[in-house]
Design a protein around this motif. Structure first.
Motif, PDB file in Angstrom:
ATOM      1  N   PHE A  59       0.813  -1.217   0.000  1.00  0.00           N
ATOM      2  CA  PHE A  59       0.000   0.000   0.000  1.00  0.00           C
ATOM      3  C   PHE A  59       0.846   1.267   0.000  1.00  0.00           C
ATOM      4  O   PHE A  59       0.422   2.293  -0.512  1.00  0.00           O
ATOM      5  N   VAL A 147      -7.673  -1.388  -5.799  1.00  0.00           N
ATOM      6  CA  VAL A 147      -8.025  -1.159  -4.400  1.00  0.00           C
ATOM      7  C   VAL A 147      -9.541  -1.293  -4.302  1.00  0.00           C
ATOM      8  O   VAL A 147     -10.277  -0.675  -5.062  1.00  0.00           O
ATOM      9  N   CYS A 150     -11.679   2.430   0.244  1.00  0.00           N
ATOM     10  CA  CYS A 150     -10.921   3.412   1.031  1.00  0.00           C
ATOM     11  C   CYS A 150     -11.888   4.205   1.873  1.00  0.00           C
ATOM     12  O   CYS A 150     -12.983   4.520   1.417  1.00  0.00           O
ATOM     13  N   MET A 175      -7.379   1.439   3.815  1.00  0.00           N
ATOM     14  CA  MET A 175      -7.481   0.959   2.434  1.00  0.00           C
ATOM     15  C   MET A 175      -7.569  -0.566   2.453  1.00  0.00           C
ATOM     16  O   MET A 175      -6.893  -1.213   3.260  1.00  0.00           O
ATOM     17  N   ALA A 177      -7.683  -4.209  -0.029  1.00  0.00           N
ATOM     18  CA  ALA A 177      -7.487  -4.836  -1.334  1.00  0.00           C
ATOM     19  C   ALA A 177      -7.316  -6.343  -1.146  1.00  0.00           C
ATOM     20  O   ALA A 177      -6.876  -6.810  -0.103  1.00  0.00           O
TER      21      ALA A 177
END
Length: 182
Positions: A59, A147, A150, A175, A177
């Motif tokens: 990230f 992603v 967020c 965040m 993912a």
């Protein structure tokens, strides 16, 4: 064999970058010593495919790629005050925690971005631009990384300091993912 080297290149998002370091070019790891005038810059450049297929994204690297078009973005501050002053304005990105969900499908990263510049008002402007860019990135496939989600953890926050020259403004995000596959 370790040697000193430098050169120019581009970020995965196409932004020009300059790099310099010491090490082995065989391992493709380059550490930033100073940004070039008029170009973005990298803290770490790797020659490996990114994102690494089947792995969770880094990230910090995602945010360096996403935010470098705004201004110089790094994972580590320049090693001296002279280089720091020369690099301003800049954004410092750090992962401050997070982890995998219970079934190891999603990695959640708590990310902190610190905006530094010569003027306090510029730091606030940069922090606003960071907020807009990060909150707009889910689902866009920035630099080959998808992603999923967020959210803002902490809005723009000027850290209290006795030093009136401290012009840093911080914003934090969560965040998420999954493993990345081409």
């Amino acid at each position: 064999m370790n040697a000193a080297f430098s050169g120019t290149g581009t970020l995965t998002n196409g932004t020009p970058a300059w790099f310099s370091g010491e090490g082995s070019l065989a391992d493709d790891t380059v550490y930033l010593s100073a940004p070039a005038a008029g170009a973005g810059a990298l803290t770490v450049v790797t020659g490996e495919p990114y994102p690494e297929p089947g792995e969770f994204p880094d990230f910090e690297r995602v945010l360096v790629d996403l935010l470098t078009p705004i201004t110089y973005t790094c994972q580590v501050l320049p090693p001296s005050d002279d280089l720091l002053q020369a690099a301003l304005p800049l954004l410092l990105v750090r992962r401050d925690g997070g982890g995998l969900d219970f079934n190891a499908v999603t990695d959640t990263a708590n990310m902190r971005v610190v905006a530094l510049s010569h003027k306090r008002s510029d730091s606030w402007r940069l922090a606003r631009q960071v907020r807009e860019a990060v909150l707009a990135c889910p689902g866009t496939g920035n630099a080959g990384v998808l992603v999923d989600w967020c959210e803002e953890i902490t809005g723009q926050l000027e850290i209290g300091d006795l030093d009136p020259l401290n012009r840093s403004v911080e914003v934090a995000f969560r965040m998420m993912a999954r493993r990345q596959f081409p």
